[in-house]
Design an enzyme around this catalytic site. Structure first.
Site, short mmCIF file in Angstrom:
data_model
loop_
_atom_site.label_atom_id
_atom_site.label_comp_id
_atom_site.label_asym_id
_atom_site.label_seq_id
_atom_site.Cartn_x
_atom_site.Cartn_y
_atom_site.Cartn_z
NE ARG A 285 -3.64 2.93 0.68
CZ ARG A 285 -4.66 3.28 -0.40
NH1 ARG A 285 -5.00 1.74 -1.47
NH2 ARG A 285 -5.22 4.66 0.34
CD GLU A 286 2.74 3.82 3.84
OE1 GLU A 286 2.49 4.09 3.19
OE2 GLU A 286 2.08 3.76 4.96
#
Length: 430
Positions: free
Chosen positions: A290-291
Site C-alpha cells: 500500500r505504501e
C-alpha cells in the site's frame, strides 16, 4: 460589495439584509452564505434563516444553500448535520450528501435511516461493494435476514475487502484464484523491438535511472492496446520492476494475476524482521504494497521515504531507540534500514493497540494520537463499523487496503487467516 462579501462574509451579511431585493443582491447573498458555511456552518444556517424570507430567492438558490450548509456541517462534524442532510429534498441531494448522511447514520447505528438512505442512493453508488455490504448489515439489523444473506452471498465471490468481510460472515473460503494476465508466451526481444520507448525504459531501469525509465515506460503505454499492456506488465514483473508492473496492469480490467499484482520481493529481510519483531509477514507486505508498491526509492509529497514510507523524523526516532546513529536520507532509503525501521515502528503501534491490525494500520497512516481521538466514546464497536466511520477518507481506504492485501499475501505464504481475526472489536480506550 461582492468583493467585500467574499473577504468578510459574516460582517457583510447584516448590511446586505437591508439591501434592495434585486437579482444581483440575491447572487451576492448566496455567495456570502456559501462562503460563511465553509468556515462556520451553524453561523451560516443562522444567517440564512434570518434572511431567506426577505428576498425572492429562486428554488435553485435555496437548494444550493441548504446543500452547502448541510455538507459543511457534516465536514465540520456538527451534531446538526444528520438532521440538515435528512431534510434535503431528493433533487437537492448529490453524491456527497448521500455518502455523508450514510456515514453519520453508521456512526450513530441508525440502521433504519441507513437502510432508507442506501435505497435512495443513485444506482452508481448503491451498486458499489461498500454500500451493498452495509445494505446487507442494515437489513440484518432490521430483521430482513433472507435479503441480507442474498447480498452477502453475491459479495463473497469478490476478492476485495468487502468480499472478504462477507465471506467471513458466511464462513466461506475466499475467492483468490490465480489467472495470468498474459495468456501467451512473450517474445521479449520482438516486443521491445516494436516498442522503442519500452526498450529505452528497460535499459534505463537496469542503469538505476528510474525517473527517466518511468517517463519512457508510460510514454510507451500510450501506444499499446489492452493485450499489449498486459504483456508489458508481465515483462516489468519479470525484470523485478514491481511498481511499474502493478501500475501497468491496473490500466486494464485484469485483477486476477495475484503473482503480478502482489509480488513478494525482499523476502529474506521481511521474514527476518517479522520474526524479530513478532509480526505477521503478510501484514508487513500489506503495508509495503500500500505504501510504495515495492518501489525502494519512493518519495511522497510530504517527505515519506522508501518501501515503508517512513517520515524522516520517525526514522530518526526509531534509529535512536535502537541505539543507531542519526540516519541520512540515503540511509532511510536503504532497503535493509527501511524495512528494519518500518517494522520496528509497526510493532510499536501494534503493541499500543493490542495487536488490532485495523487500529495499528490507521495509526501507521495517520498517527496514534488521531486514532486515540477516533475511538468510540461510550461502548465497544465492531471493527468493520469503526473502520467505515474513520473521519479521514485516505486513512479509511488505507486500512481497508492493508487488511485486504494482507489476506491476499496469506495465500502466497500458504496461510488461511480470516481477515476478521485481524480486526477485533474496538474498545473505548487503549
Amino acid at each position: 460589495t461582492w468583493y467585500r462579501v467574499h473577504r468578510r462574509p459574516q460582517q457583510s451579511l447584516k448590511q446586505l439584509a437591508k439591501s434592495a431585493d434585486s437579482e444581483l443582491n440575491r447572487k451576492i447573498i448566496v455567495h456570502a452564505i456559501d462562503r460563511l458555511a465553509r468556515k462556520d456552518s451553524l453561523q451560516a444556517l443562522q444567517s440564512w434563516e434570518l434572511i431567506r424570507e426577505q428576498f425572492e430567492f429562486s428554488d435553485a438558490q435555496r437548494k444550493q444553500l441548504q446543500l452547502r450548509i448541510a455538507l459543511s456541517a457534516a465536514f465540520q462534524h456538527e451534531p446538526e448535520a444528520q438532521v440538515l442532510l435528512s431534510k434535503l429534498d431528493g433533487d437537492a441531494m448529490n453524491d456527497q450528501a448521500y455518502l455523508w448522511l450514510a456515514r453519520i447514520q453508521l456512526r450513530s447505528r441508525d440502521w433504519t435511516g441507513l437502510l432508507r438512505t442506501i435505497n435512495g442512493m443513485p444506482a452508481h453508488l448503491q451498486e458499489e461493494n461498500e454500500w451493498q455490504y452495509w445494505l446487507s448489515r442494515s437489513m440484518e439489523a432490521e430483521g430482513q435476514l433472507h435479503s441480507s444473506l442474498t447480498l452477502l452471498e453475491e459479495l463473497s465471490d469478490k476478492s476485495s475487502y468487502y468480499g472478504f468481510l462477507a465471506a467471513d460472515k458466511l464462513k466461506r473460503d475466499y475467492r483468490i484464484e490465480q489467472e495470468n494476465a498474459s495468456s501467451a508466451e512473450i517474445d521479449e526481444d520482438g516486443f521491445l523491438a516494436e516498442n522503442p520507448h519500452m526498450l529505452r525504459a528497460r535499459e534505463l531501469f537496469f542503469l538505476d535511472r528510474l525517473v527517466d525509465a518511468k517517463r519512457e515506460w508510460f510514454q510507451a503505454l500510450r501506444h499499446l492496446d489492452q493485450n499489449q499492456i498486459k504483456q508489458a506488465a508481465t515483462l516489468a514483473s519479470r525484470w523485478q520492476w514491481h511498481d511499474s508492473a502493478i501500475r501497468t496492469v491496473a490500466k486494464t480490467e485484469h485483477r486476477s494475476d495475484y503473482s503480478l499484482r502482489f509480488p513478494m520481493p525482499y523476502k529474506q529481510q521481511v521474514m527476518a524482521h517479522a520474526e524479530e519483531r513478532k509480526l505477521d509477514p503478510s501484514l508487513i507486505y500489506g503495508v509495503m504494497r500500500r505504501e510504495s508498491l515495492f518501489d525502494p526509492l519512493a518519495r511522497s509529497s510530504v517527505g515519506a521515504l522508501g518501501l515503508m514510507q517512513l517520515m524522516p523524523s520517525t526514522a530518526r526516532n526509531v534509529a535512536s531507540s535502537l541505539g543507531l546513529k542519526r540516519p541520512r536520507t540515503i540511509d532511510i532509503l536503504s532497503v535493509e534500514n527501511n524495512i528494519r525501521f518500518g517494522t520496528h515502528y509497526l510493532s510499536t503501534v501494534m503493541s499500543r493497540f493490542d495487536n488490532n491490525v485495523a487500529l495499528a494500520a490507521a495509526a501507521y497512516n495517520a498517527g496514534p494520537s488521531r486514532v486515540k481521538r477516533w475511538l468510540p466514546r461510550d461502548e465497544t464497536m465492531s471493527a468493520d463499523l469503526w473502520v467505515e466511520t474513520v473521519p479521514f477518507k485516505e486513512t479509511r481506504n488505507y486500512v481497508q487496503a492493508v487488511l485486504a492485501y494482507s489476506t491476499v499475501f496469506d495465500r502466497s505464504l500458504g496461510k488461511q487467516t480470516l481477515m476478521s481475526s485481524r480486526m477485533g472489536d474496538v474498545k473505548t480506550q487503549y
